[in-house]
Design an enzyme around this catalytic site. Sequence first.
Site, mmCIF file in Angstrom:
data_model
loop_
_atom_site.group_PDB
_atom_site.id
_atom_site.type_symbol
_atom_site.label_atom_id
_atom_site.label_comp_id
_atom_site.label_asym_id
_atom_site.label_seq_id
_atom_site.Cartn_x
_atom_site.Cartn_y
_atom_site.Cartn_z
ATOM 1 N N TRP A 149 34.491 32.802 37.837
ATOM 2 C CA TRP A 149 34.068 33.929 36.990
ATOM 3 C C TRP A 149 33.779 33.428 35.576
ATOM 4 O O TRP A 149 34.470 32.526 35.073
ATOM 5 C CB TRP A 149 35.167 34.986 36.934
ATOM 6 C CG TRP A 149 34.958 36.147 37.859
ATOM 7 C CD1 TRP A 149 34.494 37.375 37.523
ATOM 8 C CD2 TRP A 149 35.190 36.213 39.270
ATOM 9 N NE1 TRP A 149 34.421 38.192 38.628
ATOM 10 C CE2 TRP A 149 34.843 37.510 39.707
ATOM 11 C CE3 TRP A 149 35.659 35.300 40.214
ATOM 12 C CZ2 TRP A 149 34.953 37.916 41.041
ATOM 13 C CZ3 TRP A 149 35.762 35.701 41.530
ATOM 14 C CH2 TRP A 149 35.413 36.990 41.934
ATOM 15 N N TRP B 185 33.889 34.766 32.170
ATOM 16 C CA TRP B 185 34.816 34.714 31.022
ATOM 17 C C TRP B 185 36.182 34.170 31.414
ATOM 18 O O TRP B 185 36.882 33.602 30.584
ATOM 19 C CB TRP B 185 34.842 36.019 30.225
ATOM 20 C CG TRP B 185 35.541 37.245 30.743
ATOM 21 C CD1 TRP B 185 35.829 37.573 32.026
ATOM 22 C CD2 TRP B 185 36.035 38.331 29.925
ATOM 23 N NE1 TRP B 185 36.449 38.803 32.074
ATOM 24 C CE2 TRP B 185 36.594 39.284 30.799
ATOM 25 C CE3 TRP B 185 36.059 38.603 28.563
ATOM 26 C CZ2 TRP B 185 37.159 40.485 30.350
ATOM 27 C CZ3 TRP B 185 36.623 39.785 28.119
ATOM 28 C CH2 TRP B 185 37.160 40.711 29.004
ATOM 29 N N ASP B 186 36.551 34.280 32.693
ATOM 30 C CA ASP B 186 37.787 33.611 33.132
ATOM 31 C C ASP B 186 37.697 32.118 32.831
ATOM 32 O O ASP B 186 38.637 31.510 32.326
ATOM 33 C CB ASP B 186 38.004 33.780 34.651
ATOM 34 C CG ASP B 186 38.220 35.224 35.074
ATOM 35 O OD1 ASP B 186 37.290 36.030 34.863
ATOM 36 O OD2 ASP B 186 39.290 35.556 35.604
ATOM 37 N N TYR C 287 34.733 37.911 50.460
ATOM 38 C CA TYR C 287 34.784 38.633 49.191
ATOM 39 C C TYR C 287 33.719 39.711 49.220
ATOM 40 O O TYR C 287 32.646 39.517 49.787
ATOM 41 C CB TYR C 287 34.524 37.667 48.010
ATOM 42 C CG TYR C 287 34.501 38.366 46.677
ATOM 43 C CD1 TYR C 287 35.684 38.831 46.101
ATOM 44 C CD2 TYR C 287 33.300 38.597 46.002
ATOM 45 C CE1 TYR C 287 35.672 39.510 44.892
ATOM 46 C CE2 TYR C 287 33.275 39.275 44.792
ATOM 47 C CZ TYR C 287 34.466 39.727 44.247
ATOM 48 O OH TYR C 287 34.454 40.402 43.054
ATOM 49 N N GLY D 55 33.646 43.237 31.865
ATOM 50 C CA GLY D 55 34.890 42.548 32.233
ATOM 51 C C GLY D 55 36.037 43.530 32.358
ATOM 52 O O GLY D 55 37.071 43.201 32.914
ATOM 53 N N ASP E 27 36.316 46.461 34.160
ATOM 54 C CA ASP E 27 35.558 47.176 35.193
ATOM 55 C C ASP E 27 35.722 48.696 35.232
ATOM 56 O O ASP E 27 34.760 49.426 35.137
ATOM 57 C CB ASP E 27 35.934 46.616 36.568
ATOM 58 C CG ASP E 27 35.762 45.105 36.651
ATOM 59 O OD1 ASP E 27 35.496 44.470 35.615
ATOM 60 O OD2 ASP E 27 35.872 44.563 37.758
ATOM 61 N N TYR F 238 44.703 49.198 36.952
ATOM 62 C CA TYR F 238 43.756 48.169 36.504
ATOM 63 C C TYR F 238 43.429 48.283 35.012
ATOM 64 O O TYR F 238 44.316 48.098 34.193
ATOM 65 C CB TYR F 238 42.512 48.346 37.377
ATOM 66 C CG TYR F 238 41.735 47.094 37.735
ATOM 67 C CD1 TYR F 238 42.329 45.864 37.934
ATOM 68 C CD2 TYR F 238 40.345 47.165 37.894
ATOM 69 C CE1 TYR F 238 41.576 44.749 38.284
ATOM 70 C CE2 TYR F 238 39.584 46.054 38.260
ATOM 71 C CZ TYR F 238 40.212 44.851 38.445
ATOM 72 O OH TYR F 238 39.456 43.767 38.796
ATOM 73 N N TRP F 239 42.224 48.642 34.628
ATOM 74 C CA TRP F 239 41.860 48.666 33.203
ATOM 75 C C TRP F 239 42.057 50.043 32.561
ATOM 76 O O TRP F 239 41.513 50.316 31.504
ATOM 77 C CB TRP F 239 40.400 48.218 33.020
ATOM 78 C CG TRP F 239 40.172 46.763 33.334
ATOM 79 C CD1 TRP F 239 39.771 46.229 34.519
ATOM 80 C CD2 TRP F 239 40.345 45.646 32.447
ATOM 81 N NE1 TRP F 239 39.676 44.855 34.439
ATOM 82 C CE2 TRP F 239 40.018 44.471 33.178
ATOM 83 C CE3 TRP F 239 40.748 45.507 31.108
ATOM 84 C CZ2 TRP F 239 40.077 43.192 32.615
ATOM 85 C CZ3 TRP F 239 40.803 44.234 30.554
ATOM 86 C CH2 TRP F 239 40.469 43.102 31.304
ATOM 87 N N GLU G 156 48.165 39.248 36.665
ATOM 88 C CA GLU G 156 46.852 39.714 36.203
ATOM 89 C C GLU G 156 47.005 40.763 35.099
ATOM 90 O O GLU G 156 46.306 40.733 34.097
ATOM 91 C CB GLU G 156 46.083 40.294 37.403
ATOM 92 C CG GLU G 156 44.614 40.511 37.157
ATOM 93 C CD GLU G 156 43.897 41.023 38.416
ATOM 94 O OE1 GLU G 156 44.576 41.309 39.432
ATOM 95 O OE2 GLU G 156 42.664 41.135 38.380
HETATM 96 C C1 GLC Z 1 38.042 41.498 37.634
HETATM 97 C C2 GLC Z 1 38.155 41.739 36.137
HETATM 98 C C3 GLC Z 1 37.252 40.773 35.394
HETATM 99 C C4 GLC Z 1 37.579 39.347 35.805
HETATM 100 C C5 GLC Z 1 37.579 39.173 37.326
HETATM 101 C C6 GLC Z 1 38.143 37.846 37.760
HETATM 102 O O1 GLC Z 1 36.777 41.800 38.113
HETATM 103 O O2 GLC Z 1 37.845 43.057 35.829
HETATM 104 O O3 GLC Z 1 37.383 40.917 34.011
HETATM 105 O O4 GLC Z 1 36.683 38.473 35.222
HETATM 106 O O5 GLC Z 1 38.360 40.164 37.934
HETATM 107 O O6 GLC Z 1 39.420 37.625 37.239
#
Ligand code: GLC
Length: 420
Positions: A33, A35-36, A81, A161, A163, A347-348, A390
């Site tokens: 991913w 930004w990860d 996935y 990011g 979601d 989650y978010w 997470e």
């Molecule tokens: C989820 C998160 C996202 C992150 C991904 C992998 O989709 O919302 O921010 O990059 O998981 O960790």
Amino acid sequence: MSKLLKIAKKTLLKNRRSNYTLPTNNKLYPAQWNWDSAFIALGYSHFNINFALDEINTLLKGQWKDGMIPHILFHNKSTKYFPNHTVWNCGNKIASSGITQPPIIVSILKQILDNNQISISQEKKIRTIVKKLKKYLKWFIKFRDPKKKGLVSILHPWESGYDNSSIWDKPMGKVKIEKNLKYKRGDIKVVNPEQRPLDKDYDRYVTIKNHLKANKYNPIKLYKISKFNVIDVGFNAIFLRALKDLLILLKKYNINPSDLMKYVKKSEIQITKLYDNKKNIFYSYDVKNKIKITVPSITNFFILYADINNRLLNKKIINSLKNYNKGKKFIFSSIKEDHKSFEEKRYWRGPIWINCNWIVYQGLKNKDKLFSNYIKNKTIDLLNKKGFHEYYSCKNGKAMGANNFSWSAALYIDLVLNKN
Ligand code: GLC
């Protein structure tokens, strides 16, 4: 080295595949991913600079010809996935998703370079990386702000990011779910469904994604017709900071910055227009439906990371931030606890995310040392107690979602070891 630092390092190394790292070692996210990888690279930079640069280089290998860096790269196609590489059906050299994520990679690269000795052979590699990152940021300006107004849009909630954040409730509410949608979620088999997005949200994610695919991911066309088009504060703050950091890198590596300088100035002015005087907070704007999004989210405070040159405004924002989770044992809830959309576990929509704390901390440390240290120590305390998950409940610190989570480990390493 403390015991937990060793575990953090091990977490990253266990999640590492060939030159890239999974967000977690369970079945939830079996790919790379965007930004990860940036956060992960920062973690590596404290003990293996080559791994840090490899992580970034691998991500850049997935860059599209037009400059976009996708939010997911599917290096291993045999994993389960949803939505996998066949569902997206795109990517240049590497199969990928057709959308992007916050370009925090630019500022993280700068941070890595500021804090490390770089060899001559590495410098060469880095110059190439910087050129590619310039192309990436120019892609945003060209396709996500076609009228060059100074702020960029995201065309899918996944691009933020965060979601299923309640920031998206209104714009998502306007998206009509496609008829006869057929897909199977994998996430709720791995993680307790009460900690994941609802089916009605997934239906809309898939509807928007299918529409992007049906339009062949054509960025010019999709800016105008996408079912979702939002100027998000957090995203734009990361983008503006990326532009500013890129200008410094371009100078350092003798690459012409002139085509970006004007845009940065404009962006700095435009972003302050997202400020709400009465509520003392920055708000996002739904371009598609022309409505202001008044959801109090911690990501709105990413504005501090943009380092805008306005002391008074920064001071006001810091005061608001002080009230955001005032007196709470665990900080920061992704959505303010007293907001109607807040959910402790989902989650978010409420839980604490370590990358959010880290971004706010980074934005604050040159503006309010005392408060920024408070945030840093609270974050380190939480990780010391609960390990690398997470996300976490803001009510009792309970660890949720995936375990062995890479960016929680990587950012722990940075928070503990970074002396700047
Ligand atoms: C989820 C998160 C996202 C992150 C991904 C992998 O989709 O919302 O921010 O990059 O998981 O960790």
